[in-house]
Structure formats: structure tokens, C-alpha cells
Write a protein that holds these residues in place. Structure first.
Motif, short mmCIF file in Angstrom:
data_model
loop_
_atom_site.label_atom_id
_atom_site.label_comp_id
_atom_site.label_asym_id
_atom_site.label_seq_id
_atom_site.Cartn_x
_atom_site.Cartn_y
_atom_site.Cartn_z
N VAL A 65 79.03 96.03 75.05
CA VAL A 65 79.14 97.46 75.35
C VAL A 65 80.22 98.08 74.48
CG1 VAL A 65 79.87 99.11 77.13
CG2 VAL A 65 78.48 97.14 77.76
N GLY A 66 79.89 99.22 73.91
CA GLY A 66 80.89 99.95 73.13
C GLY A 66 81.16 99.40 71.75
N GLY A 68 79.40 99.74 69.14
CA GLY A 68 79.04 100.71 68.11
C GLY A 68 77.60 100.60 67.65
N SER A 71 76.10 104.12 67.68
CA SER A 71 76.78 104.89 66.63
C SER A 71 76.27 104.49 65.26
CB SER A 71 78.29 104.67 66.68
OG SER A 71 78.80 105.06 67.91
N VAL A 90 74.52 107.74 72.93
CA VAL A 90 75.58 106.99 73.60
C VAL A 90 75.15 106.59 75.01
CG1 VAL A 90 77.98 107.10 74.39
CG2 VAL A 90 77.35 108.01 72.16
N SER A 93 71.47 102.20 75.68
CA SER A 93 70.87 100.89 75.90
C SER A 93 70.68 100.58 77.38
CB SER A 93 71.69 99.80 75.20
OG SER A 93 73.04 99.94 75.47
N ASP A 117 68.18 98.55 70.26
CA ASP A 117 69.47 97.94 70.59
C ASP A 117 69.46 97.40 72.01
OD1 ASP A 117 69.62 100.57 71.57
OD2 ASP A 117 71.80 100.50 71.55
N THR A 212 82.09 96.64 63.17
CA THR A 212 82.29 98.09 63.24
C THR A 212 83.77 98.44 63.44
OG1 THR A 212 82.01 98.05 65.61
CG2 THR A 212 80.03 98.44 64.29
N LYS A 213 84.04 99.70 63.43
CA LYS A 213 85.37 100.25 63.71
C LYS A 213 86.44 99.69 62.78
CE LYS A 213 84.05 100.89 68.50
NZ LYS A 213 84.41 101.03 69.88
N ASP A 215 87.82 101.16 60.56
CA ASP A 215 88.86 102.19 60.38
C ASP A 215 90.01 101.97 61.35
OD1 ASP A 215 86.69 102.85 62.18
OD2 ASP A 215 87.72 104.75 62.55
N GLU A 216 89.73 101.32 62.47
CA GLU A 216 90.78 101.11 63.47
C GLU A 216 91.32 99.69 63.43
OE1 GLU A 216 88.81 102.22 67.08
OE2 GLU A 216 89.36 104.34 66.85
N VAL A 253 81.68 97.97 58.63
CA VAL A 253 81.33 99.39 58.51
C VAL A 253 82.27 100.24 59.35
CG1 VAL A 253 78.84 99.09 58.09
CG2 VAL A 253 79.66 99.33 60.44
N LYS A 258 83.86 110.88 65.02
CA LYS A 258 84.48 112.16 65.33
C LYS A 258 84.34 113.18 64.20
CE LYS A 258 87.98 109.50 67.72
NZ LYS A 258 87.65 108.23 66.99
N1 LIG Z 1 86.73 104.93 65.11
C1 LIG Z 1 85.50 104.44 65.29
N2 LIG Z 1 84.88 104.64 66.46
C2 LIG Z 1 83.63 104.14 66.62
C3 LIG Z 1 82.97 103.40 65.58
N3 LIG Z 1 81.77 103.02 66.04
C4 LIG Z 1 81.66 103.49 67.30
N4 LIG Z 1 82.78 104.16 67.67
C5 LIG Z 1 83.05 104.77 68.99
O1 LIG Z 1 82.99 103.74 69.97
C6 LIG Z 1 82.37 104.21 71.16
C7 LIG Z 1 81.19 103.33 71.55
O2 LIG Z 1 80.19 103.41 70.57
P1 LIG Z 1 78.63 103.26 70.90
O3 LIG Z 1 77.91 103.46 69.64
O4 LIG Z 1 78.25 104.09 72.06
O5 LIG Z 1 78.57 101.73 71.33
P2 LIG Z 1 77.27 100.89 71.85
O6 LIG Z 1 77.38 99.55 71.23
O7 LIG Z 1 76.04 101.66 71.61
O8 LIG Z 1 77.57 100.80 73.40
P3 LIG Z 1 76.51 100.66 74.63
O9 LIG Z 1 75.32 101.49 74.34
O10 LIG Z 1 77.28 101.13 75.80
O11 LIG Z 1 76.18 99.19 74.73
C8 LIG Z 1 81.98 105.66 70.89
O12 LIG Z 1 82.97 106.49 71.44
C9 LIG Z 1 81.98 105.77 69.38
O13 LIG Z 1 82.31 107.07 68.94
C10 LIG Z 1 83.67 103.22 64.34
O14 LIG Z 1 83.19 102.59 63.39
N5 LIG Z 1 84.92 103.76 64.26
#
Ligand SMILES: Nc1nc2c(ncn2[C@@H]2O[C@H](COP(=O)(O)OP(=O)(O)OP(=O)(O)O)[C@@H](O)[C@H]2O)c(=O)[nH]1
Ligand SMILES: [Mg+2]
Length: 288
Positions: A65-66, A68, A71, A90, A93, A117, A212-213, A215-216, A253, A258
Motif C-alpha cells: 500500500v502506498g 506508488g 501514481s 489513488v 486497487s 495493479d 519509487t519515491k 526524490d525522497e 523513478v 505534487k
Molecule cells: N514524493 C513522491 N511521492 C510519491 C511518489 N510516488 C507516489 N507518491 C505519493 O505516495 C502516495 C501513495 O501513492 P499511490 O500511487 O496511491 O500508491 P499505491 O501503490 O497505488 O497505493 P494503494 O493503491 O493504496 O495500494 C501518494 O500520496 C503519492 O502522491 C514519488 O515518486 N515521489
């Protein structure tokens, strides 16, 4: 100049450490041509499956979960459209197994690659999609819209069961999505992930990992995304989640989350991952 992170900031086990020290980072761990964006964009836009047996490459994204997953699908949509796409994905899944298609600029046409997904790796039992159900999805037995039942797996008697999957229904490439900034995955999730990987390998389905993420992930990538392949932290992350996936199957990636406009570096990373997904999927279709 580039400052590396200290070696004491993560909890690695012995295997991880070996992997990590074997590949001490003096050079970037992959050379990416940042200028390839337009070439890659053209490539994915022009892509057509090699065989007529299928009308698309089906990519299955799975991960916590979460992580990305959604996204990434919206980011791909944005990159292909050349502008931020407003796709409400968002939390999607939870609502069932759904095929996400991306419209081409030409009306009525879709790109010949689609995404599904699955939120499949929840630790607590009774949550998330079971390994059995993921296997069924890989083989194409899960109908669009089927809502996974955490308590029992899909059976042939269920209306959501597709008893005669077409080549299009099958999954052609499996992508494990994990985030660079979350704590280590737990042993339970790791085991589940191994089981899924093994099942996919038995079916010869190609696999890759999307990190993912980024950038963080650390201060260096926050400063400049181009530091991504030099980041020791990221390399570490990539190594210890390796699980037998070769390093060249890892794709860091940054998803669009935002921002209000596109950025070439972000696009480059997304496109290079997408291009490999398409190629791997296409290769698999050839062997089906
Ligand atoms: N900074 C940043 N934030 C990200 C990135 N990818 C996703 N997010 C944030 O992370 C959060 C979760 O992303 P989702 O794409 O909803 O994740 P998911 O895997 O689809 O999650 P579920 O559908 O709940 O299983 C969101 O608030 C996105 O904006 C990234 O690469 N960088
Ligand atoms: Mg989602």
C-alpha cells in the motif's frame, strides 16, 4: 562533488553487506543517458506488439500500500500526453482488479500496453491479495472488476473467474513496486514476494523492480534527480531488496505527485522503465 552517506545508517544483514561492499560505489551504478527522453518517448509511442496474437502488453504492478503503483500509472499517462494528467487512481486497487488503458491523442485509440495493479503484500493475514489469487491473475483467470476477497481465493465457480483466458488476458510482465523511502520490508512480506516471484518465474514471466519515491530517498537525489545512480543509499536499498533480481532489472523513478508541470529528468526515468517493461513483455509474448 558528491557526499556519500555513512555505512551505519541502515540495518543490513551479512548477505546484504557482502552485496553492498562488492559493489562499492566509485562510479555511478548505471549510466543513463539523460538526453534519451525523446528517443524513448518516440519508441513507446510507436510501439506495436510483434505478433498479432495480442493487442497489448499487460503489465501487472504489485507491491505494498502506498508504494506508488497508481501514481506510476498516472505518471506514464502524463508523460505520454506531455502534460499533467488528472487521473483519479489513488486507493484504486481496493476497488478490484482493473485494467488501466491510456488513450492516445487520436480519438478512440489506446496505447498497446495496459496496466493492472494489485495491493498484494499486506502483512497482517486476512488483508491483501493472496499469492494464489496473484497467480490466477498472472494466468489471466481474473476478470476485470473482480474484487479480491482477502478471506478466500477466487474459484472457478465464481463469476469473476475467467475460465478460458485469451493471450490478451494474461500478464506479460510483472513489476514489483517498492518505495525508496520506507523502512525495510518485513520477513512476512518478503516471503510473499518470493512466492510471487517464484510463481512468475515458473511461468517464465519477465520481472522487474520499480523503486519509487527516489526524490525522497536521500538528500542528494532531493537536490538533483541526476544523482540517482550515484546515490549510495539507493544502491543499498536496491541491493538488499534484490532477492535474486539482477541489478539491471531495477528502475528507480520519481512519480509525479505534487507538481503541476512535467520535468525532463522525471520523464526520462519513467520512460526508461516503461520502455523496458514493454520490451520484456513483448519478448514474453513471442514465447507464449
Ligand atoms: N514524493 C513522491 N511521492 C510519491 C511518489 N510516488 C507516489 N507518491 C505519493 O505516495 C502516495 C501513495 O501513492 P499511490 O500511487 O496511491 O500508491 P499505491 O501503490 O497505488 O497505493 P494503494 O493503491 O493504496 O495500494 C501518494 O500520496 C503519492 O502522491 C514519488 O515518486 N515521489
Ligand atoms: Mg493505488
Amino acid at each position: 562533488s558528491f557526499t556519500f552517506y555513512s555505512d551505519t545508517d541502515t540495518n543490513l544483514n551479512d548477505d546484504d553487506l557482502t552485496l553492498y561492499f562488492l559493489s562499492a560505489l566509485r562510479n555511478p551504478w548505471r549510466n543513463i543517458c539523460w538526453g534519451n527522453k525523446w528517443k524513448d518517448l518516440q519508441y513507446v509511442k510507436n510501439y506495436q506488439p510483434q505478433t498479432k496474437a495480442v493487442s497489448h502488453v499487460r503489465v501487472l504492478l504489485y507491491g505494498p500500500v502506498g508504494a506508488g503503483k497508481s501514481s506510476f500509472i498516472s505518471s506514464v499517462t502524463s508523460v505520454l500526453r506531455g502534460r499533467m494528467a488528472n487521473v483519479a487512481l489513488v486507493g484504486d486497487s481496493y476497488h478490484g482488479y482493473k485494467t488501466h488503458k491510456i488513450k492516445k491523442e487520436v480519438r478512440g485509440n489506446f496505447y498497446p500496453f495496459v496496466f493492472n495493479d494489485i495491493m498484494g503484500l499486506e502483512e497482517k493475514t486476512g488483508q491483501g491479495v493472496s499469492v494464489e489469487d496473484i497467480k490466477l491473475a498472472l494466468k489471466g483467470h481474473v476478470k476485470d472488476g473482480y474484487k479480491f476477497n482477502p478471506v478466500s481465493s477466487l474459484t472457478p465457480e465464481d463469476p469473476g473467474y475467467n475460465s478460458s483466458p485469451s493471450p490478451d488476458d494474461r500478464v506479460h510482465v510483472l513489476v514489483w513496486v517498492c518505495s525508496a523511502n520506507t523502512p525495510n520490508v518485513t520477513p512476512a512480506i518478503l516471503q510473499k514476494m518470493r512466492d510471487v516471484r517464484e510463481a512468475a518465474s515458473d511461468m517464465n514471466i519477465p520481472q522487474l523492480v520499480l523503486v519509487t519515491k527516489v526524490d525522497e530517498a536521500c538528500a542528494e537525489t532531493e537536490k538533483d534527480l541526476k544523482n540517482i545512480y550515484k546515490s549510495k543509499h539507493l544502491k543499498k536499498k536496491v541491493s538488499f531488496s534484490a532477492l535474486g533480481v539482477p541489478l539491471n532489472c531495477f528502475f528507480p523513478v520519481k512519480n509525479y505527485s505534487k507538481e503541476i508541470s512535467l520535468n525532463d529528468d522525471v520523464d526520462s526515468l519513467i520512460l526508461s522503465a516503461l520502455r523496458v517493461m514493454i520490451d520484456f513483455g513483448d519478448d514474453f509474448i513471442e514465447t507464449m
